[in-house]
Design a protein around this motif. Structure first.
Motif, PDB file in Angstrom:
ATOM      1  N   LEU A 111      12.490  10.644 -25.120  1.00 39.97           N
ATOM      2  CA  LEU A 111      13.065  11.567 -24.140  1.00 39.97           C
ATOM      3  C   LEU A 111      13.503  10.828 -22.880  1.00 39.97           C
ATOM      4  O   LEU A 111      14.639  10.963 -22.413  1.00 39.97           O
ATOM      5  CB  LEU A 111      12.022  12.632 -23.786  1.00 39.97           C
ATOM      6  CG  LEU A 111      12.443  13.711 -22.800  1.00 39.97           C
ATOM      7  CD1 LEU A 111      13.188  14.831 -23.506  1.00 39.97           C
ATOM      8  CD2 LEU A 111      11.240  14.293 -22.062  1.00 39.97           C
ATOM      9  N   ARG A 112      12.610  10.011 -22.355  1.00 39.03           N
ATOM     10  CA  ARG A 112      12.936   9.323 -21.106  1.00 39.03           C
ATOM     11  C   ARG A 112      14.007   8.257 -21.305  1.00 39.03           C
ATOM     12  O   ARG A 112      14.870   8.054 -20.450  1.00 39.03           O
ATOM     13  CB  ARG A 112      11.676   8.737 -20.478  1.00 39.03           C
ATOM     14  CG  ARG A 112      10.798   9.824 -19.832  1.00 39.03           C
ATOM     15  CD  ARG A 112       9.632   9.222 -19.104  1.00 39.03           C
ATOM     16  NE  ARG A 112       8.769   8.471 -19.993  1.00 39.03           N
ATOM     17  CZ  ARG A 112       7.749   9.006 -20.673  1.00 39.03           C
ATOM     18  NH1 ARG A 112       7.472  10.277 -20.548  1.00 39.03           N
ATOM     19  NH2 ARG A 112       7.020   8.260 -21.464  1.00 39.03           N
ATOM     20  N   GLY A 116      13.384  12.667 -29.609  1.00 41.51           N
ATOM     21  CA  GLY A 116      13.246  12.716 -28.159  1.00 41.51           C
ATOM     22  C   GLY A 116      14.471  12.168 -27.458  1.00 41.51           C
ATOM     23  O   GLY A 116      14.912  12.697 -26.433  1.00 41.51           O
ATOM     24  N   GLY A 167      16.473  14.248 -24.810  1.00 42.81           N
ATOM     25  CA  GLY A 167      16.571  13.743 -23.440  1.00 42.81           C
ATOM     26  C   GLY A 167      18.016  13.630 -22.981  1.00 42.81           C
ATOM     27  O   GLY A 167      18.358  14.009 -21.858  1.00 42.81           O
ATOM     28  N   GLU A 190       7.904  10.793 -29.080  1.00 40.64           N
ATOM     29  CA  GLU A 190       8.967  11.736 -28.714  1.00 40.64           C
ATOM     30  C   GLU A 190       9.208  11.695 -27.202  1.00 40.64           C
ATOM     31  O   GLU A 190      10.353  11.660 -26.751  1.00 40.64           O
ATOM     32  CB  GLU A 190       8.538  13.138 -29.167  1.00 40.64           C
ATOM     33  CG  GLU A 190       9.659  13.999 -29.743  1.00 40.64           C
ATOM     34  CD  GLU A 190      10.153  14.991 -28.715  1.00 40.64           C
ATOM     35  OE1 GLU A 190       9.448  15.203 -27.725  1.00 40.64           O
ATOM     36  OE2 GLU A 190      11.264  15.533 -28.907  1.00 40.64           O
ATOM     37  N   ASN A 191       8.132  11.658 -26.431  1.00 40.69           N
ATOM     38  CA  ASN A 191       8.271  11.615 -24.970  1.00 40.69           C
ATOM     39  C   ASN A 191       8.906  10.320 -24.485  1.00 40.69           C
ATOM     40  O   ASN A 191       9.669  10.302 -23.522  1.00 40.69           O
ATOM     41  CB  ASN A 191       6.901  11.784 -24.301  1.00 40.69           C
ATOM     42  CG  ASN A 191       6.451  13.227 -24.327  1.00 40.69           C
ATOM     43  OD1 ASN A 191       7.273  14.131 -24.390  1.00 40.69           O
ATOM     44  ND2 ASN A 191       5.149  13.444 -24.315  1.00 40.69           N
ATOM     45  N   THR A 238       3.972  12.935 -30.587  1.00 37.87           N
ATOM     46  CA  THR A 238       4.360  13.443 -29.267  1.00 37.87           C
ATOM     47  C   THR A 238       4.614  12.306 -28.273  1.00 37.87           C
ATOM     48  O   THR A 238       5.562  12.348 -27.487  1.00 37.87           O
ATOM     49  CB  THR A 238       3.262  14.372 -28.704  1.00 37.87           C
ATOM     50  OG1 THR A 238       3.011  15.383 -29.674  1.00 37.87           O
ATOM     51  CG2 THR A 238       3.689  15.016 -27.404  1.00 37.87           C
ATOM     52  N   LYS A 239       3.756  11.294 -28.324  1.00 35.49           N
ATOM     53  CA  LYS A 239       3.953  10.151 -27.421  1.00 35.49           C
ATOM     54  C   LYS A 239       5.295   9.480 -27.669  1.00 35.49           C
ATOM     55  O   LYS A 239       6.026   9.128 -26.745  1.00 35.49           O
ATOM     56  CB  LYS A 239       2.840   9.122 -27.629  1.00 35.49           C
ATOM     57  CG  LYS A 239       1.504   9.530 -27.045  1.00 35.49           C
ATOM     58  CD  LYS A 239       0.447   8.495 -27.401  1.00 35.49           C
ATOM     59  CE  LYS A 239      -0.944   8.955 -27.003  1.00 35.49           C
ATOM     60  NZ  LYS A 239      -1.989   8.078 -27.573  1.00 35.49           N
ATOM     61  N   TYR A 265       4.261   2.999 -20.305  1.00 39.16           N
ATOM     62  CA  TYR A 265       3.278   3.585 -21.215  1.00 39.16           C
ATOM     63  C   TYR A 265       1.979   2.780 -21.218  1.00 39.16           C
ATOM     64  O   TYR A 265       0.887   3.326 -21.124  1.00 39.16           O
ATOM     65  CB  TYR A 265       3.847   3.664 -22.635  1.00 39.16           C
ATOM     66  CG  TYR A 265       2.840   4.204 -23.626  1.00 39.16           C
ATOM     67  CD1 TYR A 265       2.625   5.574 -23.730  1.00 39.16           C
ATOM     68  CD2 TYR A 265       2.091   3.340 -24.425  1.00 39.16           C
ATOM     69  CE1 TYR A 265       1.684   6.073 -24.611  1.00 39.16           C
ATOM     70  CE2 TYR A 265       1.144   3.837 -25.303  1.00 39.16           C
ATOM     71  CZ  TYR A 265       0.946   5.200 -25.394  1.00 39.16           C
ATOM     72  OH  TYR A 265       0.003   5.684 -26.263  1.00 39.16           O
ATOM     73  N   GLU A 292      10.045   1.677 -20.618  1.00 39.06           N
ATOM     74  CA  GLU A 292       9.135   2.740 -21.038  1.00 39.06           C
ATOM     75  C   GLU A 292       7.841   2.173 -21.611  1.00 39.06           C
ATOM     76  O   GLU A 292       6.772   2.753 -21.449  1.00 39.06           O
ATOM     77  CB  GLU A 292       9.803   3.640 -22.088  1.00 39.06           C
ATOM     78  CG  GLU A 292      10.721   4.681 -21.508  1.00 39.06           C
ATOM     79  CD  GLU A 292      10.061   5.499 -20.405  1.00 39.06           C
ATOM     80  OE1 GLU A 292       8.904   5.903 -20.565  1.00 39.06           O
ATOM     81  OE2 GLU A 292      10.701   5.707 -19.370  1.00 39.06           O
TER      82      GLU A 292
END
Lengths: 157, 157
Positions: B40-41, B123, B127, B36-37, B33-34, A17, A13
């Motif tokens: 998630l993945r 996240g 996920g 968290e995303n 947010t970044k 990113y 990731e």
């Protein structure tokens, strides 16, 4: 079983990113440097924790063996398969099944993507060595995936 | 001993990197947010690997128990200490010694920094659940470090 998986997925990731958030004009080299620097700091932190209770190292070779065994096992859940040296400051660490490459297909067409999966680990080794007082340059090379060689060149000061 | 260390150190570096590379004008929310995303993945990838050979889950509670035990152990090398539910779609997962906070001092003045160390894990849980077919909103709260509560609100569709 899936012990190293959280680290592996997070590593993927991070690459994703960094490459996504880079300006499109930015060359690949800068992203590689970012990954290398991140590895450097992780390596420094890790080696500090790992060597907290170990005996003093005898010499450079002793340090390299620690990197190949304890350090590698901590991060990749396996040891380096082969360590060679010319006894003049160059060490080659071979991992026959490098975890951070093992999710890539072995086809030759993916070889060009290998460097971004190796940059973090080059930094990792350099960071670990630097915290043990050994200045080095670390590069990596893949001929057949997922086997991988890391070359460590010790910088005498 | 230092099994979860590579993941922990990498996680810290990711936070550092995201906060440093953000434009100074950018608010904290976007970085959260970044993170968290990214979580998630990672959560999606991890749960896929972890449930490869498990039996089908009976129900929602069964899934939550898997998150608290197997999933948490895979990532944090310990289980969730306490799971509570109102049986109406809200679950509270309490970790009395949350690994990603344990390097912060317990002083109250650091409480304000806690959210950035929790976003990735929120996240992660969301996920994992989403890949098991459960839509949710996950938030976290710290009262006394390094204890931490994750609240999962299931979204019925």
């Amino acid at each position: 079983m899936a012990d190293e998986a959280p680290f592996q997925f997070l590593h993927s990731e991070v690459i994703e990113y960094i490459y996504k958030s880079a300006d499109s004009g930015e060359e690949n080299g800068r992203n590689i440097t970012k990954l290398e620097n991140m590895g450097l700091r992780v390596g420094q932190g890790l080696i500090e924790r790992l060597t907290k209770d170990t005996a003093r190292f005898k010499d450079e070779l002793d340090i390299m063996k620690f990197i190949c065994k304890d350090f590698w096992t901590c991060v990749f859940k396996k040891q380096i398969d082969n360590l060679r040296t010319n006894h003049q400051g160059i060490y080659v660490l071979q991992d026959n099944k490098f975890r951070l490459l093992s999710h890539l297909s072995a086809g030759k067409q993916y070889l060009e993507h290998a460097p971004k999966y190796l940059a973090f680990t080059c930094g990792l080794v350099r960071g670990a060595l630097s915290n043990l007082g050994v200045k080095s340059i670390v590069t990596a090379e893949v001929s057949v995936m997922p086997a991988c060689k890391f070359q460590v060149m010790i910088q005498k000061s």
